[in-house]
Design a protein around this motif. Structure first.
Motif, PDB file in Angstrom:
ATOM      1  N   LEU A   1      -4.843   9.551  10.852  1.00 37.55           N
ATOM      2  CA  LEU A   1      -5.944   9.186   9.941  1.00 37.55           C
ATOM      3  C   LEU A   1      -5.415   8.324   8.806  1.00 37.55           C
ATOM      4  O   LEU A   1      -6.055   7.341   8.404  1.00 37.55           O
ATOM      5  CB  LEU A   1      -6.614  10.440   9.370  1.00 37.55           C
ATOM      6  CG  LEU A   1      -7.440  11.292  10.333  1.00 37.55           C
ATOM      7  CD1 LEU A   1      -8.016  12.501   9.588  1.00 37.55           C
ATOM      8  CD2 LEU A   1      -8.564  10.476  10.951  1.00 37.55           C
ATOM      9  N   ILE A   2      -4.263   8.701   8.269  1.00 36.35           N
ATOM     10  CA  ILE A   2      -3.683   7.911   7.167  1.00 36.35           C
ATOM     11  C   ILE A   2      -3.327   6.509   7.680  1.00 36.35           C
ATOM     12  O   ILE A   2      -3.660   5.499   7.047  1.00 36.35           O
ATOM     13  CB  ILE A   2      -2.444   8.621   6.574  1.00 36.35           C
ATOM     14  CG1 ILE A   2      -2.851   9.959   5.940  1.00 36.35           C
ATOM     15  CG2 ILE A   2      -1.756   7.733   5.548  1.00 36.35           C
ATOM     16  CD1 ILE A   2      -1.693  10.833   5.483  1.00 36.35           C
TER      17      ILE A   2
ATOM     18  N   TYR B   1     -13.142   7.700   3.997  1.00 37.42           N
ATOM     19  CA  TYR B   1     -12.220   7.987   2.888  1.00 37.42           C
ATOM     20  C   TYR B   1     -12.880   8.947   1.893  1.00 37.42           C
ATOM     21  O   TYR B   1     -12.291   9.948   1.479  1.00 37.42           O
ATOM     22  CB  TYR B   1     -11.904   6.646   2.233  1.00 37.42           C
ATOM     23  CG  TYR B   1     -10.745   6.582   1.284  1.00 37.42           C
ATOM     24  CD1 TYR B   1      -9.488   6.156   1.711  1.00 37.42           C
ATOM     25  CD2 TYR B   1     -10.891   6.890  -0.068  1.00 37.42           C
ATOM     26  CE1 TYR B   1      -8.428   6.031   0.820  1.00 37.42           C
ATOM     27  CE2 TYR B   1      -9.837   6.775  -0.952  1.00 37.42           C
ATOM     28  CZ  TYR B   1      -8.613   6.335  -0.497  1.00 37.42           C
ATOM     29  OH  TYR B   1      -7.563   6.223  -1.385  1.00 37.42           O
TER      30      TYR B   1
ATOM     31  N   LEU C   1      -7.510  10.192  -3.706  1.00 42.10           N
ATOM     32  CA  LEU C   1      -7.694  10.836  -2.405  1.00 42.10           C
ATOM     33  C   LEU C   1      -6.993  12.187  -2.457  1.00 42.10           C
ATOM     34  O   LEU C   1      -5.780  12.239  -2.696  1.00 42.10           O
ATOM     35  CB  LEU C   1      -7.073   9.936  -1.331  1.00 42.10           C
ATOM     36  CG  LEU C   1      -7.334  10.287   0.133  1.00 42.10           C
ATOM     37  CD1 LEU C   1      -8.824  10.236   0.453  1.00 42.10           C
ATOM     38  CD2 LEU C   1      -6.584   9.306   1.050  1.00 42.10           C
TER      39      LEU C   1
ATOM     40  N   LYS D   1      -7.390  -1.355   6.195  1.00 41.82           N
ATOM     41  CA  LYS D   1      -7.572  -2.100   4.936  1.00 41.82           C
ATOM     42  C   LYS D   1      -6.593  -3.266   4.852  1.00 41.82           C
ATOM     43  O   LYS D   1      -6.946  -4.363   4.430  1.00 41.82           O
ATOM     44  CB  LYS D   1      -7.369  -1.176   3.729  1.00 41.82           C
ATOM     45  CG  LYS D   1      -8.557  -0.275   3.446  1.00 41.82           C
ATOM     46  CD  LYS D   1      -8.495   0.379   2.082  1.00 41.82           C
ATOM     47  CE  LYS D   1      -7.513   1.514   1.999  1.00 41.82           C
ATOM     48  NZ  LYS D   1      -7.852   2.728   2.737  1.00 41.82           N
TER      49      LYS D   1
ATOM     50  N   HIS E   1       0.844  -1.186   0.000  1.00 35.81           N
ATOM     51  CA  HIS E   1       0.000   0.000   0.000  1.00 35.81           C
ATOM     52  C   HIS E   1       0.881   1.239   0.000  1.00 35.81           C
ATOM     53  O   HIS E   1       1.922   1.272   0.640  1.00 35.81           O
ATOM     54  CB  HIS E   1      -0.888   0.028   1.248  1.00 35.81           C
ATOM     55  CG  HIS E   1      -2.166   0.782   1.046  1.00 35.81           C
ATOM     56  ND1 HIS E   1      -3.306   0.197   0.552  1.00 35.81           N
ATOM     57  CD2 HIS E   1      -2.481   2.078   1.250  1.00 35.81           C
ATOM     58  CE1 HIS E   1      -4.277   1.093   0.477  1.00 35.81           C
ATOM     59  NE2 HIS E   1      -3.800   2.257   0.892  1.00 35.81           N
ATOM     60  N   SER E   2       0.424   2.248  -0.736  1.00 41.29           N
ATOM     61  CA  SER E   2       1.119   3.536  -0.730  1.00 41.29           C
ATOM     62  C   SER E   2       0.287   4.531   0.061  1.00 41.29           C
ATOM     63  O   SER E   2      -0.946   4.471   0.028  1.00 41.29           O
ATOM     64  CB  SER E   2       1.292   4.018  -2.173  1.00 41.29           C
ATOM     65  OG  SER E   2       1.531   5.410  -2.193  1.00 41.29           O
ATOM     66  N   THR E   3       0.948   5.455   0.725  1.00 40.18           N
ATOM     67  CA  THR E   3       0.197   6.486   1.442  1.00 40.18           C
ATOM     68  C   THR E   3      -0.266   7.589   0.500  1.00 40.18           C
ATOM     69  O   THR E   3      -0.940   8.521   0.932  1.00 40.18           O
ATOM     70  CB  THR E   3       1.033   7.106   2.578  1.00 40.18           C
ATOM     71  OG1 THR E   3       2.231   7.653   2.010  1.00 40.18           O
ATOM     72  CG2 THR E   3       1.360   6.074   3.639  1.00 40.18           C
ATOM     73  N   GLY E   4       0.077   7.506  -0.764  1.00 43.93           N
ATOM     74  CA  GLY E   4      -0.498   8.424  -1.740  1.00 43.93           C
ATOM     75  C   GLY E   4       0.503   9.399  -2.315  1.00 43.93           C
ATOM     76  O   GLY E   4       1.177  10.120  -1.581  1.00 43.93           O
TER      77      GLY E   4
ATOM     78  N   SER F   1      -6.489   4.443   8.189  1.00 46.99           N
ATOM     79  CA  SER F   1      -7.123   4.110   6.914  1.00 46.99           C
ATOM     80  C   SER F   1      -6.343   3.007   6.196  1.00 46.99           C
ATOM     81  O   SER F   1      -6.909   2.006   5.741  1.00 46.99           O
ATOM     82  CB  SER F   1      -7.191   5.379   6.055  1.00 46.99           C
ATOM     83  OG  SER F   1      -7.541   5.094   4.734  1.00 46.99           O
ATOM     84  N   VAL F   2      -5.034   3.206   6.105  1.00 43.56           N
ATOM     85  CA  VAL F   2      -4.201   2.222   5.405  1.00 43.56           C
ATOM     86  C   VAL F   2      -4.221   0.889   6.159  1.00 43.56           C
ATOM     87  O   VAL F   2      -4.490  -0.173   5.577  1.00 43.56           O
ATOM     88  CB  VAL F   2      -2.747   2.742   5.281  1.00 43.56           C
ATOM     89  CG1 VAL F   2      -1.811   1.636   4.823  1.00 43.56           C
ATOM     90  CG2 VAL F   2      -2.678   3.938   4.331  1.00 43.56           C
TER      91      VAL F   2
ATOM     92  N   ARG G   1     -13.188  12.367   3.559  1.00 41.88           N
ATOM     93  CA  ARG G   1     -11.884  13.049   3.658  1.00 41.88           C
ATOM     94  C   ARG G   1     -11.459  13.596   2.301  1.00 41.88           C
ATOM     95  O   ARG G   1     -10.884  14.680   2.198  1.00 41.88           O
ATOM     96  CB  ARG G   1     -10.820  12.078   4.190  1.00 41.88           C
ATOM     97  CG  ARG G   1     -11.006  11.713   5.657  1.00 41.88           C
ATOM     98  CD  ARG G   1     -10.148  10.515   6.032  1.00 41.88           C
ATOM     99  NE  ARG G   1      -8.732  10.765   5.938  1.00 41.88           N
ATOM    100  CZ  ARG G   1      -7.821   9.856   5.566  1.00 41.88           C
ATOM    101  NH1 ARG G   1      -8.174   8.633   5.255  1.00 41.88           N
ATOM    102  NH2 ARG G   1      -6.554  10.167   5.518  1.00 41.88           N
TER     103      ARG G   1
HETATM  104  N1  URA Z   1      -4.207   5.551   1.375  1.00 46.17           N
HETATM  105  C1  URA Z   1      -5.246   5.173   2.155  1.00 46.17           C
HETATM  106  O1  URA Z   1      -5.790   4.086   1.987  1.00 46.17           O
HETATM  107  N2  URA Z   1      -5.665   6.014   3.095  1.00 46.17           N
HETATM  108  C2  URA Z   1      -5.104   7.201   3.325  1.00 46.17           C
HETATM  109  O2  URA Z   1      -5.536   7.895   4.220  1.00 46.17           O
HETATM  110  C3  URA Z   1      -4.022   7.609   2.529  1.00 46.17           C
HETATM  111  C4  URA Z   1      -3.592   6.747   1.538  1.00 46.17           C
END
Ligand code: URA
Length: 457
Positions: free
Chosen positions: A190-191, A176, A125, A198, A93-96, A194-195, A179
């Motif tokens: 929060l990140i 999600y 996101l 999942k 998973h990437s935090t974005g 969320s990550v 946000r």
């Molecule tokens: N990826 C996610 O699933 N959640 C976040 O909050 C940021 C990146």
């Protein structure tokens, strides 16, 4: 989304709890659980949760709140049980980030080297793209899988990518989406919640996290990103998952495309061996990290991951994923013929000669959103075809007679012009030289202490 006014009539004192966060206090696990459960039950409104999130983003949620929120989100749905599968199960998973298409490359590579990859992904996101939106740019591709279909696809093919649903982390799904359109993404807790909710619901025993730092990430500072990575690793370890994190550069788009179909095309081209650069290097690095965590030596893990790229077995796994989830499999042969394309494409070069010294990477992601690649409103339908191709990176020579620096793919001329008008301010050009810095800033591997703090450099 819920907008009715039931809240306030029950025993849950929502305004008081929001006030605690507004004033910099900490909410207990029970209070957070009551708020999120009330939200799912439509007893707490979108507006109240948005206010809570904004208070928390400004004041900061604590480590304890991150742990509590993860548990609440996780408990909102079921968990996938992958325990009977034959191979080692891995998720990443990437935090974005911006132009961050690694999942579409790393997941097939991991499957090609014998891992079983069960991935729950997110949508775009804030200013960042999301794997689900990218995959859905492939005609026919569905990210809605039942738990049983998800599990059995992983067992049969070695990989599946699915969305959170009513069954899987429904609370993250709702938070999600909220946000995304309320400017309340960029809080480390929060990140992390969320990550990690999942990843824990997805059921894999090995987790690889790509925590982004830089102007295109939610956390711009490397030290903050390291703390986020440590927080996620600690949560994973507390749940008995072998969790590694790489803290990686996000000071410029990672790959050559920002936008859904464009990013799919770039990922296919990487797996076809037609592209080089940071996207390729990081995708291989993430696959190798996941494979090494399953017990393969680090050098051997890099060798096998790279071979899966070079011998076409990664591409073949992507084709299997696309076919299994209803997508047009010809996308792996001729991506740009199969994927939707924008009616207007405009090239941009800077007005002066020089080298690229930096990017407003966040703004590039936002501009892709302005073109229609992201959502400004929860009900927006994204345009899979639009976005930006960024053909140059920090340190590259550019100029009015030089190579195309950016290609804007837009729905109409006005949208293209609006984006072109901003590019002079978003791509910094000056006298060189300039260096983008390291791709991987920091690694947090198995060698962490019980608090999740890295004991390696
Ligand atoms: N990826 C996610 O699933 N959640 C976040 O909050 C940021 C990146």
């Amino acid at each position: 989304m819920n907008t009715d006014a039931k809240a306030g009539h029950g025993t849950l004192e929502v305004p008081r709890l929001i006030g605690i966060k507004r004033d910099g206090g900490e909410l207990t696990a029970d209070e957070l659980a009551a708020l999120i459960t009330g939200y799912l039950d439509d007893e707490v409104t979108d507006a109240q949760i948005a206010a809570l999130l904004m208070a928390g983003v400004i004041r900061g949620f604590t480590d304890a709140e991150a742990v509590a929120l993860t548990e609440v989100l996780l408990a909102s749905g079921e968990r996938v049980d992958l325990s009977g599968l034959s191979g080692p199960t891995v998720d990443k998973h990437s935090t974005g980030g911006v132009g961050d298409t690694t999942t579409l490359i790393t997941v097939p590579l991991l499957a090609a080297v014998g891992c079983q990859v069960a991935k729950l992904s997110g949508r775009g996101l804030g200013h960042t793209g999301g794997t689900l939106d990218k995959l859905e740019a492939i005609p026919g591709f569905s990210t809605r899988l039942s738990i049983e279909a998800f599990r059995s696809q992983v067992e049969r093919l070695g990989l599946a990518v699915a969305a959170a649903s009513e069954q899987l982390v429904p609370a993250d799904r709702r938070l999600y989406a909220l946000r995304d359109v309320t400017g309340t993404v960029a809080d480390p807790s929060l990140i992390a919640a969320s990550v990690m909710s999942k990843k824990l619901a997805g059921g894999a025993e090995h987790l690889v996290l790509d925590v982004k730092a830089g102007s295109g990430a939610f956390l711009t500072d490397v030290d903050d990103a390291v703390r986020l990575a440590e927080r996620c690793v600690a949560i994973g370890r507390a749940h008995g998952r072998k969790t590694s994190a790489l803290v990686t550069r996000m000071s410029q788009p990672l790959g050559p495309a920002v936008g859904n179909a464009l990013e799919v095309a770039a990922a296919v081209e990487v797996l076809r061996g037609e592209r080089a650069g940071a996207l390729v290097e990081l995708s291989v690095e993430l696959a190798a990290t996941g494979l090494a965590d399953t017990g393969v030596g680090a050098d051997e893990a890099v060798r096998r991951s790279r071979r899966a790229l070079e011998d076409g077995s990664g591409l073949e796994r992507l084709a299997a994923l696309v076919t299994a989830q209803g997508g047009d499999p010809r996308v792996v042969d001729a991506p740009r013929q199969v994927l939707p394309s924008a009616p207007v494409v405009v090239e941009w070069r800077p007005a002066v000669d020089g080298v690229v010294t930096g990017f407003g990477a966040r703004r590039l992601g936002e501009l892709a959103g302005v073109l229609g690649a992201g959502r400004q409103h929860p009900d927006d339908v994204i345009d899979p075809a639009v976005g930006l191709e960024v053909e140059v990176g920090i340190g590259d020579a550019v100029g009015p007679d030089g190579p195309v620096a950016v290609r804007v793919h837009a729905g109409d001329d006005a949208a293209a012009r609006r984006v072109i008008a901003e590019l002079d301010a978003v791509v910094a050009v000056a006298d060189g030289p300039a260096d983008p810095g390291p791709l991987v800033h920091h690694r947090i591997g198995a060698d962490v202490d019980d608090a999740g703090r890295s004991t390696s450099g």
